[in-house]
Each structure stands twice: as C-alpha cells, then as structure tokens.
Scaffold this active site. Structure first.
Site, mmCIF file in Angstrom:
data_model
loop_
_atom_site.group_PDB
_atom_site.id
_atom_site.type_symbol
_atom_site.label_atom_id
_atom_site.label_comp_id
_atom_site.label_asym_id
_atom_site.label_seq_id
_atom_site.Cartn_x
_atom_site.Cartn_y
_atom_site.Cartn_z
ATOM 1 N N ASP A 70 0.856 -1.291 0.015
ATOM 2 C CA ASP A 70 0.084 0.006 0.052
ATOM 3 C C ASP A 70 0.922 1.213 -0.004
ATOM 4 O O ASP A 70 0.450 2.290 -0.349
ATOM 5 C CB ASP A 70 -0.988 -0.082 1.205
ATOM 6 C CG ASP A 70 -0.299 -0.057 2.649
ATOM 7 O OD1 ASP A 70 0.978 -0.001 2.666
ATOM 8 O OD2 ASP A 70 -0.938 -0.228 3.695
ATOM 9 N N HIS A 71 2.217 1.291 0.221
ATOM 10 C CA HIS A 71 2.852 2.624 0.655
ATOM 11 C C HIS A 71 3.801 2.927 -0.708
ATOM 12 O O HIS A 71 4.208 3.838 -0.543
ATOM 13 C CB HIS A 71 3.910 2.149 1.807
ATOM 14 C CG HIS A 71 3.454 2.478 3.113
ATOM 15 N ND1 HIS A 71 2.490 1.764 3.750
ATOM 16 C CD2 HIS A 71 3.996 3.296 3.897
ATOM 17 C CE1 HIS A 71 2.268 2.503 4.719
ATOM 18 N NE2 HIS A 71 3.021 3.355 5.022
ATOM 19 N N ASP A 135 3.284 -0.898 11.287
ATOM 20 C CA ASP A 135 2.865 0.585 10.977
ATOM 21 C C ASP A 135 2.324 1.000 12.482
ATOM 22 O O ASP A 135 1.504 0.504 13.183
ATOM 23 C CB ASP A 135 1.961 0.370 9.827
ATOM 24 C CG ASP A 135 1.562 1.753 9.387
ATOM 25 O OD1 ASP A 135 2.136 2.047 8.247
ATOM 26 O OD2 ASP A 135 0.705 2.549 9.990
ATOM 27 N N ARG A 416 -1.743 12.612 10.152
ATOM 28 C CA ARG A 416 -0.506 13.346 10.691
ATOM 29 C C ARG A 416 -0.595 14.642 9.654
ATOM 30 O O ARG A 416 -0.874 14.607 8.475
ATOM 31 C CB ARG A 416 0.912 12.541 10.341
ATOM 32 C CG ARG A 416 0.771 11.318 11.295
ATOM 33 C CD ARG A 416 2.185 11.112 11.724
ATOM 34 N NE ARG A 416 1.932 10.101 12.676
ATOM 35 C CZ ARG A 416 2.222 8.698 12.494
ATOM 36 N NH1 ARG A 416 2.821 8.154 11.308
ATOM 37 N NH2 ARG A 416 2.120 7.943 13.614
ATOM 38 N N SER A 611 5.787 7.772 12.847
ATOM 39 C CA SER A 611 5.635 6.399 12.186
ATOM 40 C C SER A 611 6.741 5.492 12.921
ATOM 41 O O SER A 611 7.495 5.826 13.526
ATOM 42 C CB SER A 611 6.130 6.654 10.821
ATOM 43 O OG SER A 611 6.777 5.617 10.198
ATOM 44 N N ARG A 613 8.517 3.414 11.447
ATOM 45 C CA ARG A 613 9.760 2.837 10.562
ATOM 46 C C ARG A 613 10.915 2.732 11.211
ATOM 47 O O ARG A 613 11.540 3.694 11.963
ATOM 48 C CB ARG A 613 10.037 4.046 9.324
ATOM 49 C CG ARG A 613 9.864 5.384 9.995
ATOM 50 C CD ARG A 613 10.027 6.445 8.584
ATOM 51 N NE ARG A 613 8.805 6.694 8.441
ATOM 52 C CZ ARG A 613 8.222 7.809 7.983
ATOM 53 N NH1 ARG A 613 9.061 8.918 7.713
ATOM 54 N NH2 ARG A 613 7.013 8.165 7.696
#
Length: 722
Positions: A70-71, A135, A416, A611, A613
């Site tokens: 999806d990213h 995520d 965000r 995030s 990440r």
C-alpha cells in the site's frame, strides 16, 4: 493474580502473557512477555522485516502473518494509471515480497488490494485478538475490540520467530463518552478533541480505552477511526468495548466469529469497578466539529473558529486541495457522508473550488462505492478517485499545483500533518479533520467557512446552506469484494528461492552489526544537536525515499536531513569537526565512520514520534552512531533503537540538554555494570578544555541489555539458536 476488576485492555493484553503464573504485572513499570496472535506488515516496512527474518535462518513464520502492498503507489493521475505505473516501477520489490512471503509462509496482499489497516479490519481483526503491525496506525483494529499495536520490523521478526514479544506494561487512560453523535459531528472529532487535550505525547506508555453510554452512537468503522489516530497522542493503542455495532460489521464482512463474540461478550467489555490511571470525559451532545493543525496533529480548533485563528496567524485561508480517504477515514460510511455533501452542491450546480482527491481504503470499498454511485458523485463534483493505497497521506503525491516553498493550505481526513509530510513542501499548511468537513471546505474553497452556519452561493445567485451529512453505516446490498488481490502462501515453501540482486539499488541483504567492545564508549563526537520537534519523518523521510526502504545503505542518505540543527537553525547543514567544513548530516556521519569516529545525536522532547519506521534506528546504527541522548522518547522509536544495538538515553535532568554544545565530545561510562534501573554517566568534554559529568537514565531491561552487548536483537536471537 491481581484480585481486582480489570479494564478491557488488561483482559486482552494479560490474556496473551507467555507465562502468566510467573509474570510480574505493574502498570507503567514491569515488562510483559506476550504472545500476539498474528503479524501484519506494510510493504515499506516489510522489506526490512523480511530481510531480518531471512537472516535469522528460520524456515517459516510461527504465527499467521501477512504483507500488504500500500505504501509504494504514488498519486499522480488517477487510480488505474497510478497503480499500473507503481507495479512497473516497484516490480523488483513486489517480486521480493511475494516470493519471500511464499517461501516463509506469509500471506501477500498485492498492490491495489488496499491500505493495510482497512484490510485488517475487513479480514483479520476481531474482539479480543492481539495483533502487531509494522505501522504506527495498526491501532485501527481497536474499532473491533482488538488490541492492535504498531511496532518496528525487528519486533515483528521476534513474533514471527516464535519468541515472546516484550512490551512495557501499559497504563490505561479511560475516555468516558456520554451523549451521542449527531449532525456535523463525526467520530473523527472525538480523537481530534482528545488530541487537543492530551497532546502528541500525552498517551505515551498507555492504552486509551473508550467506554460509557456514548459508545453505542458510533459505528464500528467510526470507532476504528478514533483508535487509528490515537497514534498521534503517542498511545500504545486504543480500544472500544464489544457491542452490536461490531457484531453487525463482523456479519457484513462475512465472519462467523460474531456468534462467538456474542457468547463471550462479558469478557469483551471492562469489568464493573475497574480503575483507570486517568479519566477524560467527553459529552458527544456538546462536541463540535474540529480541525487540527497546521504542522502538528494536536493543535485543535473548532471549525467555527479556525478561519479567525488562521487570519490572526497569517495562515493562508484559500484551500488549495481537499483530500479524503487514508487508513483513518476511508470506510463506506465516510465515503457516503462525504458524497451526500457533494451531491447537495451538484444539485445546486456547484463544483469544488479546491482540487479534491478521494482515496478508497480497500478494493472492497472502491468496488462498492463505484457500484453505489458515490465515486461518480465525487468525479462529478470535480474529484479524482486515486488508487486503493496510502498515497498523499504518506507523501506519495506528485503534487504540481504549487511550487516548493509556496505558502498554501490543504485540508485532509488523514492523521498526521507534520511539516512537508504530504507533499515535501515545508510551506504547506496541512490541517486534519473529518471527510465531511474536508468536502465542505473543498466546495467552499476557504478555511473561513463554517458549514453549520455559513451559506454557499449557487451559480444562479441563490444562497443555500449544506444540510448535515448522512450516509449508511454499511451497504444495504452487502459489499462488492471487487478483484481478488490475495496470494495465499503454499503449504510448503522450503524449495522456493528468494532472489536479491547484489547490484540492486532497492534491496540489500543485511550484514550483522558489530558487537559491543566490552568497554565504555569514549570521546564520541556530537553529530548534531537537534532543536525542537524531531519525528521519524525528520529522521528518515518517506515520500521519494520509500523506494529505498529495502536498501539500508541507500536509504541512510536521508538520515536526519529534516532535523533542525541547534547551532545554526539550518536543516541538513552541520559542521564536520574533522575537517571544519559544513556538510549534510549523512555525509558528515559517513566521513566520521570512515575515519573510525563514533558519534551521538542529542535531541529534544518526544524524539522519534510518528511512524513506526525502524529505518530511523537502522540508519544511525549503520552510519556509526552509538547513542541517542534526548529529553524524552516516543515509545516505538525507543524500542527500535534498542533492537539495533544503540543506546537510547534520557537526561536525568532535562535542562542538561542546554549544557551540550555542538562541538562536544561525549563518553558514556558505566557500561561494564550496565543494569536495569541504574543510570549511566556522560562525561562531556567541551572544546575549551572544560568538562562536566551528567546523569543519563535508560529503560533497558535484562533482555534488552543482552541485545546491546550482542550488537542487536537479531545478533542475540541468532546466538541463542546455536
């Protein structure tokens, strides 16, 4: 063990303890060892998670796991064209994830299937499940009474490897809802208001548990919206108690577990008399539509007042683009309510004054809104329906209507709104609100419009007010599943190959990080003293950098390029103390590493918010960093740093931040007797020859100290296998 009534989150979390009989449980203090039921990974973080899993040497995942593409789909023209281009541009990465999934037993949702959190809600979340996702918006599943927690990839590897997963025992914040939602007020307004109350760090270390009579006035997908954006207050996760709205959603999405949930419904709600660490009360009858921003998701304004506040602060009033969708707000109900407003405008001959984009959350939502006419309404009012993906919410947006540096305003139904997050333009003022308010403001073309009181003018001169939005919670004709986009792993994938081309600039197999030397860390150079807000977007930007998420060396070229240097208030301009020249942060870090100089980063409050990440932790480790010393950390980032063998440390006295100078050298002492709860010391040498000793706190437990000694959690895991 506890001999007291339990909150709902305690029931679910403690119900997943690895060894409940011997587990010490003390909210906010002890570490819990947990056994989550499943793992979900989005494609930008799955690359590194799967690379780490491959290097663990294990043959197959120990719990049901899925990868969601999806990213990596950039919004440019429209859904079909953008998806086709993404499949071409990202073919190497998609092939890697698909083949790694097949080999190691991980389900693979192909590009175009939808956003990870919407897919989880439609397929995998259920009341009482514990799921971890790579995520930060994984808490979306709390809308179905699930405990869903966002983590870094290394945490996912632990769970996929069958190792107990550690979480500091969360505190529990209770949000009691009374009254009911009506009119222009939407579920999003609940979390916009709560964010204004708690701020971006008010939920850190806590689960937010909604309860009270107001809960039943919120749809299941509305509850998911509220839980999703709980990430913006730093909460570990958020959850709602099981009710009939959840049952209806489970039935509509074809899951027989609804009957079981009904049978055990007493276990899926908080106990009478349970105690919360903090309670917030919200009367939904009195809650008004809100809009938060710019530049931070906790700057809350009632929609009725934002125009005046914008004028006073010099924020641009003209709305250039309205964007609806995202993992936070792309349900059938969201789309229906927004479409009801678009239809009212069309009936009067009006189209959107601003540009307008629509991101469906899943292939199922896209197919259903096409069938039911919502998509046509959006297109007729001037909108573009984008691919079922994250798109502009994470910076995957080829925006061309304004130049970089041009001051402008956008309104979104995202979660965000950090500086430059959506479009890489630091002058874009982004505001987050509900899809309904985005649609109204896109039609009006200005922030200075309150749909509850203000009038629009039709082309024939007629003045009219928009009626409050309406929309079905779920489709009366059931969902249209659309195209089948799921690849189930084969029963046995051991003979399958996963190819990583050594010449690739997008994928790179991982080399183990070096072990701790056994000595204190001496005379480390301060690489950068960061001033103010420093999110994971500042540390490892997304957008155009997403393509390197599977290649640690290449993505390390974005390390801290968004952070503000306290020495000169500049971005990506720091002094190289070996040659006296100024350069970009990653370049100076590489120069230090090449010359054998270890370094530290010094930061402010809530360092690493946003995030999940883990690249924001992998990059400093890869480029020679040893410690990150700050006033306070966000939860996920602190854990990610520990996983990679770095030392996340906090000033015992936060004002000691002011004592650090950009050209200091710092030694960390006490590592030979590194133990939980015992502070370390920093000896700070100034360039004028003076030095001082500061106390540094840490939150390491015994297991995490072993990670540090081994060089990383992955190194430790491998050593335990032999």
């Amino acid at each position: 063990l506890l001999n007291r009534p339990l909150t709902l989150s305690e029931k679910i979390v403690y119900g997943h303890l690895d060894d409940p009989h011997n587990q010490e449980i003390d909210r906010g203090r002890t570490y819990l060892r947990l056994r989550p039921d499943r793992v979900a990974m989005q494609d930008a973080t799955a690359q590194m998670a799967m690379l780490q899993f491959i290097s663990s040497g294990l043959p197959k995942v120990a719990v049901p796991s899925t990868i969601h593409c999806d990213h990596l789909i950039e919004a440019q023209i429209g859904g079909a064209q953008d998806l086709a281009r993404a499949k071409d541009v990202n073919q190497e990465v998609y092939n890697f994830l698909s083949s790694a999934g097949a080999k190691y037993g991980v389900g693979f949702w192909k590009p175009g299937s939808g956003i990870i959190h919407q897919i989880i809600l439609e397929n995998y979340a259920y009341p009482g499940v514990m799921l971890i996702g790579t995520d930060s918006h994984t808490p979306n599943g709390g809308g179905l009474g699930a405990i869903c927690i966002g983590v870094g990839g290394a945490d996912a590897v632990d769970v996929m490897a069958g190792i107990p997963w550690e979480l500091k025992c969360p505190k529990v914040i209770g949000v009691k809802l009374t009254g009911s939602l009506s009119g222009w007020t939407s579920p999003k307004d609940v979390i916009l208001k709560v964010a204004g109350i708690l701020t971006v760090k008010g939920g850190t270390g806590a689960i937010v548990e909604y309860h009270g009579p107001g809960v039943d006035s919120i749809s299941c997908t509305g509850m998911a919206t509220i839980c999703n954006m709980g990430a913006e207050i730093g909460a570990t996760t958020s959850v709602f108690p099981y009710n009939h709205r959840m049952r209806t959603y489970l039935e509509k999405t074809g899951r027989e577990i609804a009957a079981l949930a009904d049978e055990y419904s007493d276990l899926l709600v908080p106990d009478e008399g349970c105690e919360y660490d903090q309670i917030i009360e919200l009367n939904l009858d009195e809650l008004k539509p809100h809009i938060n921003g710019p530049f931070t998701p906790d700057l809350a304004h009632p929609v009725s007042k934002v125009g005046a506040v914008a004028e006073k602060n010099g924020w641009p009033l003209d709305v250039k683009v309205g964007l609806i969708g995202s993992c936070t707000n792309s349900s059938y109900e969201d789309m229906g309510r927004a479409a009801s407003l678009a239809k009212q405008a069309l009936d009067k001959g009006l189209k959107c004054k601003a540009q307008f984009t629509v991101t469906p959350g899943s292939e199922q939502i896209r197919a259903t809104i096409e069938r039911d006419g919502y998509a046509k309404t959006f297109r007729d009012v001037g909108g573009v329906v984008l691919a079922n993906a994250c798109g502009p919410c994470i910076g995957q947006w080829d925006r061309r209507d304004v130049k970089k540096g041009e001051k402008n305003t956008i309104v979104t139904s995202f979660n965000r709104n950090f500086t430059a997050r959506n479009d890489a333009n630091p002058a874009t003022h982004a505001f987050v609100t509900s899809p309904e308010i985005v649609t109204a403001l896109a039609i009006a073309g200005t922030l200075n419009f309150n749909p509850e009181t203000d009038y629009l003018t039709a082309p024939n001169g007629e003045k009219f007010k928009l009626e409050p939005p309406t929309g079905d919670e779920l489709p009366s004709k059931d969902f249209d599943p659309g195209q089948d986009t799921y690849q189930h792993p084969p029963a046995d994938g051991t003979s399958l190959k996963v190819d990583v081309n050594p010449q690739s600039n997008r994928l790179q197999l991982l080399e183990p990080f070096d072990k701790w030397s056994g000595n204190d860390l001496e005379d480390m150079q301060v690489l950068i003293k960061v001033k103010g807000k420093c999110t994971t977007d500042h540390i490892s930007a997304a957008g155009p950098w997403l393509k390197f998420r599977g290649h640690l060396d290449n993505i390390s070229n974005n390390m801290l390029i968004g952070a503000v240097n306290s020495e000169n208030d500049a971005i990506n301009k720091i002094k190289n103390h070996l040659n006296g020249e100024y350069g970009g942060v990653p370049d100076v870090a590489r120069h230090y590493k090449a010359n054998g100089v270890s370094w530290v980063v010094v930061g402010d409050d809530n360092y690493g918010e946003g995030s999940s990440r883990e690249h924001a932790a992998l990059e400093p480790r890869h480029l020679g960093g040893r410690a990150i010393i700050v006033k306070s950390f966000a939860r996920i980032h602190e854990t990610n740093l520990k996983k990679q063998g770095l030392l996340p440390l906090t000033f015992s006295n936060s004002s000691d931040y002011d004592k650090i100078r950009p050209d200091d050298k710092i030694s960390i002492r006490g590592l030979k007797t590194f133990t939980p709860g015992k502070p370390l010391a920093a000896v700070v040498k100034h360039s004028d020859g003076t030095e001082e000793t500061l106390e540094l706190n840490h939150s390491f437990n015994e297991t995490q100290i072993e990670w540090f000694r081994a060089g990383s959690a992955l190194n430790r895991m491998k050593s335990l296998q032999h």
